[in-house]
Design a protein around this motif. Structure first.
Motif, short mmCIF file in Angstrom:
data_model
loop_
_atom_site.label_atom_id
_atom_site.label_comp_id
_atom_site.label_asym_id
_atom_site.label_seq_id
_atom_site.Cartn_x
_atom_site.Cartn_y
_atom_site.Cartn_z
N PHE A 1 0.82 -1.20 0.00
CA PHE A 1 0.00 0.00 0.00
C PHE A 1 0.86 1.26 0.00
CE2 PHE A 1 -2.47 -3.44 1.78
CZ PHE A 1 -3.62 -3.40 0.99
N GLN A 2 1.97 1.19 -0.74
CA GLN A 2 2.84 2.33 -0.95
C GLN A 2 3.07 2.51 -2.45
OE1 GLN A 2 6.04 0.82 1.82
NE2 GLN A 2 6.16 2.99 2.34
N LYS A 3 3.15 3.74 -2.89
CA LYS A 3 3.41 4.01 -4.30
C LYS A 3 4.75 3.41 -4.69
CE LYS A 3 3.59 7.76 -7.70
NZ LYS A 3 3.52 9.22 -7.91
N GLY A 4 4.72 2.58 -5.73
CA GLY A 4 5.95 1.95 -6.19
C GLY A 4 6.36 0.75 -5.37
N GLY A 5 5.48 0.29 -4.48
CA GLY A 5 5.82 -0.82 -3.59
C GLY A 5 5.35 -2.17 -4.11
N PHE A 6 5.36 -3.14 -3.24
CA PHE A 6 4.95 -4.51 -3.51
C PHE A 6 3.45 -4.53 -3.75
CE2 PHE A 6 4.14 -8.88 -1.59
CZ PHE A 6 4.76 -9.60 -2.60
N SER A 7 3.04 -4.94 -4.94
CA SER A 7 1.64 -4.85 -5.33
C SER A 7 0.89 -6.14 -5.06
CB SER A 7 1.54 -4.54 -6.83
OG SER A 7 1.99 -5.65 -7.61
N GLU A 8 -0.43 -6.05 -5.13
CA GLU A 8 -1.27 -7.23 -4.96
C GLU A 8 -0.96 -8.28 -6.02
OE1 GLU A 8 -5.82 -7.76 -5.83
OE2 GLU A 8 -5.59 -6.89 -3.82
N GLU A 9 -0.76 -7.85 -7.24
CA GLU A 9 -0.46 -8.79 -8.33
C GLU A 9 0.85 -9.52 -8.07
OE1 GLU A 9 -3.35 -5.89 -9.42
OE2 GLU A 9 -1.29 -5.56 -8.73
N GLU A 10 1.85 -8.79 -7.57
CA GLU A 10 3.12 -9.43 -7.25
C GLU A 10 2.98 -10.38 -6.07
OE1 GLU A 10 6.60 -6.44 -8.73
OE2 GLU A 10 5.75 -6.04 -6.75
N SER A 11 2.18 -9.99 -5.09
CA SER A 11 1.95 -10.86 -3.94
C SER A 11 1.33 -12.18 -4.36
CB SER A 11 1.05 -10.15 -2.93
OG SER A 11 0.83 -10.98 -1.81
N ILE A 12 0.38 -12.15 -5.26
CA ILE A 12 -0.25 -13.37 -5.75
C ILE A 12 0.80 -14.27 -6.42
CG2 ILE A 12 -1.86 -14.31 -7.47
CD1 ILE A 12 -3.31 -13.28 -5.05
N GLU A 13 1.71 -13.65 -7.16
CA GLU A 13 2.77 -14.44 -7.80
C GLU A 13 3.69 -15.09 -6.75
OE1 GLU A 13 3.14 -15.23 -11.06
OE2 GLU A 13 1.15 -14.29 -11.19
N VAL A 14 3.96 -14.36 -5.67
CA VAL A 14 4.80 -14.93 -4.59
C VAL A 14 4.07 -16.08 -3.91
CG1 VAL A 14 5.94 -14.45 -2.39
CG2 VAL A 14 6.11 -12.81 -4.27
N VAL A 15 2.75 -15.96 -3.74
CA VAL A 15 1.96 -17.08 -3.21
C VAL A 15 2.15 -18.32 -4.09
CG1 VAL A 15 -0.40 -17.94 -2.89
CG2 VAL A 15 0.24 -15.70 -2.00
N LYS A 16 2.10 -18.14 -5.40
CA LYS A 16 2.31 -19.26 -6.32
C LYS A 16 3.71 -19.86 -6.13
CE LYS A 16 -0.51 -17.42 -10.15
NZ LYS A 16 -0.42 -16.93 -11.56
N ILE A 17 4.71 -19.00 -6.05
CA ILE A 17 6.10 -19.45 -5.92
C ILE A 17 6.29 -20.27 -4.64
CG2 ILE A 17 8.47 -18.67 -5.52
CD1 ILE A 17 7.78 -16.25 -7.37
N LEU A 18 5.80 -19.73 -3.51
CA LEU A 18 5.99 -20.40 -2.23
C LEU A 18 5.16 -21.68 -2.13
CD1 LEU A 18 6.09 -17.27 0.09
CD2 LEU A 18 8.01 -18.73 -0.55
N SER A 19 3.99 -21.67 -2.73
CA SER A 19 3.17 -22.88 -2.76
C SER A 19 3.89 -23.99 -3.51
CB SER A 19 1.82 -22.59 -3.41
OG SER A 19 1.10 -21.63 -2.66
N LYS A 20 4.49 -23.64 -4.62
CA LYS A 20 5.23 -24.62 -5.41
C LYS A 20 6.43 -25.15 -4.63
CE LYS A 20 7.37 -25.24 -9.96
NZ LYS A 20 7.73 -24.57 -11.24
N GLU A 21 7.03 -24.30 -3.80
CA GLU A 21 8.15 -24.73 -2.97
C GLU A 21 7.73 -25.70 -1.88
OE1 GLU A 21 11.49 -24.03 -3.06
OE2 GLU A 21 11.24 -22.98 -4.97
N GLY A 22 6.44 -25.67 -1.51
CA GLY A 22 5.94 -26.60 -0.51
C GLY A 22 5.72 -26.03 0.87
#
Length: 404
Positions: A230-251
């Motif tokens: 929730f900061q301009k130029g920060g970590f976005s919701e779309e990026e967060s969803i991608e990290v969820v995918k990455i970590l889920s794949k990691e187990g």
């Protein structure tokens, strides 16, 4: 409330016995050597009787040279192992699991506690607490320092596993080091640790992999992750969803969703109108996350009524209800939810009317309530904010000038 009593099996086969969890809060109850105190242990004995399926500790620092608050616990060796075992033993004889939250503050630390800051990049923190202009700018971590921190996360997780904790959680939210790496606002590196989301996520992936290597497949590892900064130029919701995918794949075994940083503390503010009726702050996000992962999801922030919690679980969008502050005022909270003896767990702290001070109250007022529980006292919903402030000021003075 039978839905909230259901067990959940994590990806590694571990079982959490119901859907109510205490999310991490700052306890600020170490001794001067940053070891767990009997007072802290007595708090967890109290919470172990709450009926919750999971308790997650306040942040445990992995490095004695990187401390966020004056009385944070630090676990970087086995010097305080017996106290750690006593802490882990607080849930013995119950069906409650106790996970330890691991953290590194990065650039987000008080000057009195941590004069030299290390962070992914030399991006200053835009908030109070650091008077010297030069001290606001963190030193950029070197490659070797990054690798050392990764090893420290793994080392601390092994110590806590051996002490008897039921699992560990990586603190990847609220503007601390892991979320600093994830955010393009705080991570402007040009090497393999910065730039693309894949590079910015490399740090948390390597932390998880090293921890998993050390603790094995059967020991639960979770993460607390921002839905966005929730900061301009920060970590976005779309990026967060991608990290969820990455970590889920990691187990990874459990993903707890929160949001914001201490520069943009939405986790302490008003909820969006679209989610207010469903109580939780980040319900819109969790619905999107559920579409991309089968990993169990825990949502923290805003839940206050058993009916709202029940509806959230029945929606199948999340698996565990996370709460923090209500545990300080209602220490029997899970039992009261299951037995329907209380229908609202709202907490209204007393404020001074001074904006800068009241921002601090969102943390230190609850720390004082936690301390009361450890002292065997009842919660004090009408606790004076001025007495809390004076107590905290003394804590800072004591730490800076009287530390042995």
């Amino acid at each position: 409330m039978t839905e909230l009593k259901d067990k959940i099996v994590l990806p590694n086969g571990s079982i959490i016995n119901n859907r109510i969890a205490k999310s991490a809060m700052s306890e600020n109850l170490s001794n001067k050597n940053h070891e767990p105190t009997n007072l802290l242990i007595d708090v967890y004995k109290k919470w172990a009787e709450s009926g919750a399926g999971l308790l997650i500790t306040g942040n445990i620092m992995i490095d004695s040279n990187a401390i966020g608050e004056p009385r944070n616990i630090v676990v970087e060796n086995r010097d305080n192992f017996e106290q750690l075992k006593a802490w882990a033993d607080t849930v013995k004889g119950t069906e409650t699991k106790l996970w330890a939250q691991l953290n590194h503050p990065g650039r987000q630390a008080m000057e009195q506690i941590n004069p030299i800051l290390k962070a992914p990049s030399a991006v200053p923190l835009k908030m109070g607490g650091r008077k010297n202009a030069s001290s606001k700018i963190p030193q950029e971590l070197t490659e070797n320092e990054i690798l050392d921190i990764i090893n420290r996360f793994a080392n601390t997780s092994v110590i806590l596993k051996d002490a008897g904790f039921s699992g560990v959680q990586i603190h990847g939210a609220h503007g601390y080091l892991v979320s600093q790496f994830l955010s393009p606002y705080t991570n402007i590196r040009k090497d393999k640790w910065g730039g693309s989301l894949e590079n910015r996520a490399r740090f948390v992936v390597e932390v998880y992999r090293k921890m998993r290597e050390k603790v094995g497949k059967e020991f639960p590892i979770g993460i607390k992750l921002n839905s966005a900064d929730f900061q301009k130029g920060g970590f976005s919701e779309e990026e967060s969803i991608e990290v969820v995918k990455i970590l889920s794949k990691e187990g990874i075994d459990l993903i707890e969703i929160s949001g914001g940083t201490y520069e943009a503390p939405v986790m302490m503010g008003k909820r969006k109108e679209s989610t207010a009726k469903r109580e939780a702050y980040f319900m819109d996000y969790i619905e999107k996350a559920r579409k991309v992962t089968k990993t169990p999801l825990m949502l923290t922030g805003g839940f206050r009524t058993p009916e709202g919690m029940k509806e959230a679980i029945l929606s199948d969008q999340l698996d565990i209800i996370g709460m923090a502050r209500p545990f300080t005022i209602y220490p029997q909270i899970a039992h009261e939810i299951f037995e329907e003896t209380r229908l609202d767990f709202t907490v209204n702290i007393k404020k001074t009317g001074i904006k800068a001070i009241d921002a601090m109250m969102n943390i230190i007022w609850y720390e004082k309530q936690i301390k009361r529980l450890g002292q065997g006292k009842a919660p004090h919903p009408n606790l004076s904010p001025w007495s809390v402030l004076l107590n905290y000021a003394w804590l800072i003075i004591e730490y800076k000038f009287l530390k042995k």
